[in-house]
Design a protein around this motif. Structure first.
Motif, PDB file in Angstrom:
ATOM      1  N   UNK A   1       0.825  -1.210   0.000  1.00 39.16           N
ATOM      2  CA  UNK A   1       0.000   0.000   0.000  1.00 39.16           C
ATOM      3  C   UNK A   1       0.860   1.262   0.000  1.00 39.16           C
ATOM      4  N   UNK A   2       1.917   1.263   0.797  1.00 41.70           N
ATOM      5  CA  UNK A   2       2.775   2.443   0.907  1.00 41.70           C
ATOM      6  C   UNK A   2       3.599   2.690  -0.358  1.00 41.70           C
TER       7      UNK A   2
ATOM      8  N   UNK B   1      11.170   1.290   6.064  1.00 40.64           N
ATOM      9  CA  UNK B   1      10.907   2.461   5.218  1.00 40.64           C
ATOM     10  C   UNK B   1      11.857   2.475   4.016  1.00 40.64           C
ATOM     11  N   UNK B   2      13.098   2.015   4.209  1.00 41.10           N
ATOM     12  CA  UNK B   2      14.059   1.947   3.106  1.00 41.10           C
ATOM     13  C   UNK B   2      13.595   0.957   2.034  1.00 41.10           C
ATOM     14  N   UNK B   3      13.010  -0.161   2.468  1.00 42.62           N
ATOM     15  CA  UNK B   3      12.477  -1.135   1.511  1.00 42.62           C
ATOM     16  C   UNK B   3      11.350  -0.508   0.689  1.00 42.62           C
ATOM     17  N   UNK B   4      10.494   0.225   1.347  1.00 43.55           N
ATOM     18  CA  UNK B   4       9.386   0.892   0.651  1.00 43.55           C
ATOM     19  C   UNK B   4       9.937   1.926  -0.332  1.00 43.55           C
ATOM     20  N   UNK B   5      10.988   2.621   0.064  1.00 45.42           N
ATOM     21  CA  UNK B   5      11.621   3.598  -0.819  1.00 45.42           C
ATOM     22  C   UNK B   5      12.156   2.901  -2.074  1.00 45.42           C
TER      23      UNK B   5
ATOM     24  N   UNK C   1      11.358   1.303  -7.915  1.00 46.51           N
ATOM     25  CA  UNK C   1      11.040   0.253  -8.900  1.00 46.51           C
ATOM     26  C   UNK C   1       9.714   0.559  -9.577  1.00 46.51           C
ATOM     27  N   UNK C   2       8.731   0.959  -8.805  1.00 46.20           N
ATOM     28  CA  UNK C   2       7.409   1.275  -9.363  1.00 46.20           C
ATOM     29  C   UNK C   2       7.509   2.399 -10.396  1.00 46.20           C
TER      30      UNK C   2
ATOM     31  N   UNK D   1      23.067   1.527  -9.894  1.00 45.28           N
ATOM     32  CA  UNK D   1      23.634   2.864 -10.069  1.00 45.28           C
ATOM     33  C   UNK D   1      23.107   3.830  -9.010  1.00 45.28           C
ATOM     34  N   UNK D   2      21.837   3.707  -8.676  1.00 41.63           N
ATOM     35  CA  UNK D   2      21.223   4.568  -7.661  1.00 41.63           C
ATOM     36  C   UNK D   2      21.926   4.398  -6.313  1.00 41.63           C
ATOM     37  N   UNK D   3      22.263   3.159  -6.001  1.00 43.42           N
ATOM     38  CA  UNK D   3      22.908   2.866  -4.723  1.00 43.42           C
ATOM     39  C   UNK D   3      24.382   3.250  -4.709  1.00 43.42           C
ATOM     40  N   UNK D   4      24.972   3.381  -5.891  1.00 45.08           N
ATOM     41  CA  UNK D   4      26.397   3.680  -6.015  1.00 45.08           C
ATOM     42  C   UNK D   4      26.595   5.193  -6.082  1.00 45.08           C
TER      43      UNK D   4
END
Length: 156
Positions: free
Chosen positions: A8-9, A41-45, A50-51, A69-72
């Motif tokens: 949902x979040x 909250x990080x998982x939801x982010x 991805x969405x 790339x986002x994480x790097x």
């Protein structure tokens, strides 16, 4: 939060979250003592990222690259741009192919009298083997029109 709350979040269905975990797009969620998945909250982010990428039509493999790339934080924006430009090129090719299909179908619809008779250039075109067809969209993106065939069927 449990998977329903994370879904949902983030706007990503629970089924897709499970799929993303299964394929390794996201890490498997921690589990509570009860065995239920537990999302932060990080998982939801990450799921929102991805969405948004899916909404833009990126394939799962491309999203995986974008997530990396986002994480790097030492990434080069040129690497991100390369992925996005490649996706734009693919979208453009698909748009061209769809426009060609629409054009071919429009020509066939225009050539169909649409009366009580069984003769129909649409059906005639669909029944021909692909290698014999000169008018229908082909996977290589080429669409040609059989003006003689359509005109001949319209006249008879």
């Amino acid at each position: 939060m449990n998977i329903g709350q994370a879904a949902k979040a983030s706007g990503v269905s629970a089924k897709m979250i499970r799929y993303y975990e299964q394929t390794g797009l996201i890490p498997k969620a921690d589990r509570r003592d009860s065995g239920y998945r537990d999302y932060s909250d990080a998982d939801v982010h990450n799921l929102r990222f991805i969405r948004r990428a899916r909404d833009m039509g990126f394939a799962v493999a491309e999203i995986n690259d974008l997530l990396s790339l986002w994480r790097d934080r030492s990434r080069q924006s040129a690497d991100v741009k390369k992925i996005a430009q490649s996706h734009i090129d693919e979208l453009s090719a698909r748009i061209t192919a769809l426009e060609q299909m629409r054009g071919t179908l429009q020509t066939l619809v225009t050539g169909c009298v649409g009366d009580a008779r069984p003769d129909c250039p649409i059906i005639a075109d669909l029944e021909e083997p692909a290698e014999d067809r000169g008018s229908v969209y082909k996977p290589d993106g080429v669409a040609r029109l059989r003006h003689q065939s359509i005109t001949k069927r319209r006249v008879t």
